[in-house]
Motif scaffolding. Structure first.
Motif, PDB file in Angstrom:
ATOM      1  N   ARG A  21      34.706  31.640  51.636  1.00 47.63           N
ATOM      2  CA  ARG A  21      35.846  31.533  50.731  1.00 47.63           C
ATOM      3  C   ARG A  21      35.408  31.751  49.302  1.00 47.63           C
ATOM      4  O   ARG A  21      34.510  31.103  48.791  1.00 47.63           O
ATOM      5  N   GLN A  22      36.054  32.707  48.665  1.00 47.40           N
ATOM      6  CA  GLN A  22      35.669  33.015  47.297  1.00 47.40           C
ATOM      7  C   GLN A  22      36.908  33.121  46.401  1.00 47.40           C
ATOM      8  O   GLN A  22      37.958  33.562  46.828  1.00 47.40           O
ATOM      9  N   LYS A  23      36.741  32.678  45.179  1.00 46.78           N
ATOM     10  CA  LYS A  23      37.846  32.650  44.235  1.00 46.78           C
ATOM     11  C   LYS A  23      38.099  34.054  43.691  1.00 46.78           C
ATOM     12  O   LYS A  23      37.203  34.884  43.618  1.00 46.78           O
ATOM     13  N   ARG A 144      30.961  30.990  44.058  1.00 48.44           N
ATOM     14  CA  ARG A 144      31.849  31.592  45.040  1.00 48.44           C
ATOM     15  C   ARG A 144      32.954  32.451  44.457  1.00 48.44           C
ATOM     16  O   ARG A 144      34.117  32.319  44.796  1.00 48.44           O
ATOM     17  N   GLU A 330      42.040  30.871  46.105  1.00 49.38           N
ATOM     18  CA  GLU A 330      40.989  31.347  46.983  1.00 49.38           C
ATOM     19  C   GLU A 330      41.571  32.327  47.979  1.00 49.38           C
ATOM     20  O   GLU A 330      42.750  32.301  48.302  1.00 49.38           O
ATOM     21  N   LYS A 331      40.713  33.210  48.461  1.00 49.79           N
ATOM     22  CA  LYS A 331      41.128  34.155  49.474  1.00 49.79           C
ATOM     23  C   LYS A 331      39.948  34.456  50.371  1.00 49.79           C
ATOM     24  O   LYS A 331      38.808  34.224  50.025  1.00 49.79           O
ATOM     25  N   ARG A 332      40.268  34.995  51.516  1.00 50.08           N
ATOM     26  CA  ARG A 332      39.222  35.484  52.406  1.00 50.08           C
ATOM     27  C   ARG A 332      39.213  36.998  52.289  1.00 50.08           C
ATOM     28  O   ARG A 332      40.202  37.642  52.618  1.00 50.08           O
TER      29      ARG A 332
END
Length: 333
Positions: A21-23, A144, A330-332
């Motif tokens: 998970r990264q912003k 992240r 956040e998104k994948r």
């Protein structure tokens, strides 16, 4: 020189690292303020005049770090001063992107002192390459959010104009165009998918065994370097392989290896490694210390097709919708 190894096609689709998970980071807008810092080596004001003039001509404002032109031997001032600039640029909400002035050496010295919760709470564009590989990968690992392997400000007045235009277009939120790779650079044909990770080989190898080394599981790995003899390139690749860090890599791409011996010698080292990993591999990515230095978003999902000669970035890494740098969307990827 034909490098294409006649073998069966291999296809790898990498899974994301466990902490995927990264912003998001906000895209640049007209009139935005860009902070410029020197986390590594020193330089003079004249070294940045052309690059800063280019950014101003593109409609951006510039804020200089307090230690931007500081000097302490081979460093741009003390660790404390360089760290203070980094923290200040991320904390200041008027600053929408952080560009590094140059590489050299010094980023590695800052990592254990960085306030990672501060950076994680304030994701924004951060761009550089070479020695800044340590900083970019550590940010992606610890805070992240996607970082950007691309031109330093000192380069911006000298690089290919089309590449610079594409770099700024992507940072403004445009979808990246496919990056063309030379078909004569193919060492091991195939396709690979996964997060794009990499940068300077020397810095990546020096991060191995530290908490800042990225998880390369499923990654499409790109590498470049400058001024390293072939046996040193060999030693660093061997070190990464022996450490187990390369297990699960889905693809391997060689960028510029300037003053590192012949291209044939470097290509042979990459082919040997790709055979061991059983992954597609190609050379010729226009990234590093050469005349071109295309923008590569670290952590973005990519697809490599060696025979088509394309590296495609599957997502726009800068978000035109996001309007609050303080949020933790956040998104994948």
């Amino acid at each position: 020189m034909k490098m294409h190894q006649e073998s069966g096609m291999c296809t790898h689709s990498g899974g994301q690292p466990a902490d995927v998970r990264q912003k998001t980071v906000a895209a640049l807008r007209p009139g935005d303020m860009i902070g410029i810092i020197s986390p590594a080596g020193p330089l003079e004001r004249g070294d940045l005049e052309a690059g800063m003039a280019h950014l101003r001509a593109e409609g951006f404002q510039i804020r200089e770090g307090r230690a931007l032109f500081a000097r302490k031997g081979y460093l741009a001032g003390s660790d404390a001063a360089r760290l203070e600039d980094l923290h200040a640029m991320f904390k200041d909400r008027d600053i929408k992107a952080v560009f590094c002035s140059r590489g050299g050496y010094g980023s590695l010295r800052l990592l254990e002192k960085i306030d990672w919760p501060l950076l994680a709470a304030n994701p924004k564009i951060c761009m550089g390459f070479s020695d800044l590989t340590a900083l970019l990968l550590a940010i992606w690992r610890k805070a992240r959010f996607i970082t950007f392997h691309g031109p330093v400000v000192r380069q911006m007045g000298e690089l290919d104009r089309q590449d610079m235009a594409e770099t700024l277009a992507v940072l403004r939120g445009a979808p990246p165009r496919p990056i063309r790779l030379p078909r004569e650079g193919v060492l091991r044909p195939g396709r690979a998918k996964g997060p794009l990770i990499g940068g300077n080989l020397t810095l990546l190898s020096h991060l191995a065994g530290t908490p800042y080394f990225p998880d390369l599981s499923g990654a499409v790995l790109f590498l470049e370097d400058h001024g390293e003899q072939p046996y040193r390139v060999d030693r660093m690749l061997r070190h990464l392989a022996l450490s187990g860090a390369l297990r699960g890599v889905s693809g391997l791409i060689g960028g510029d290896f300037i003053q590192c011996g012949t291209l044939r010698t470097i290509a042979a080292l990459f082919l040997e490694l790709a055979d061991e990993l059983d992954v597609p591999c190609t050379m010729g990515l226009p990234s590093g210390h050469g005349e071109r230095n295309v923008l590569l978003p670290i952590g973005a999902e990519v697809e490599l097709d060696t025979l088509a000669g394309i590296l495609e970035i599957m997502e726009a890494p800068a978000d035109t919708v996001k309007n609050s740098l303080g949020s933790c969307d956040e998104k994948r990827p």
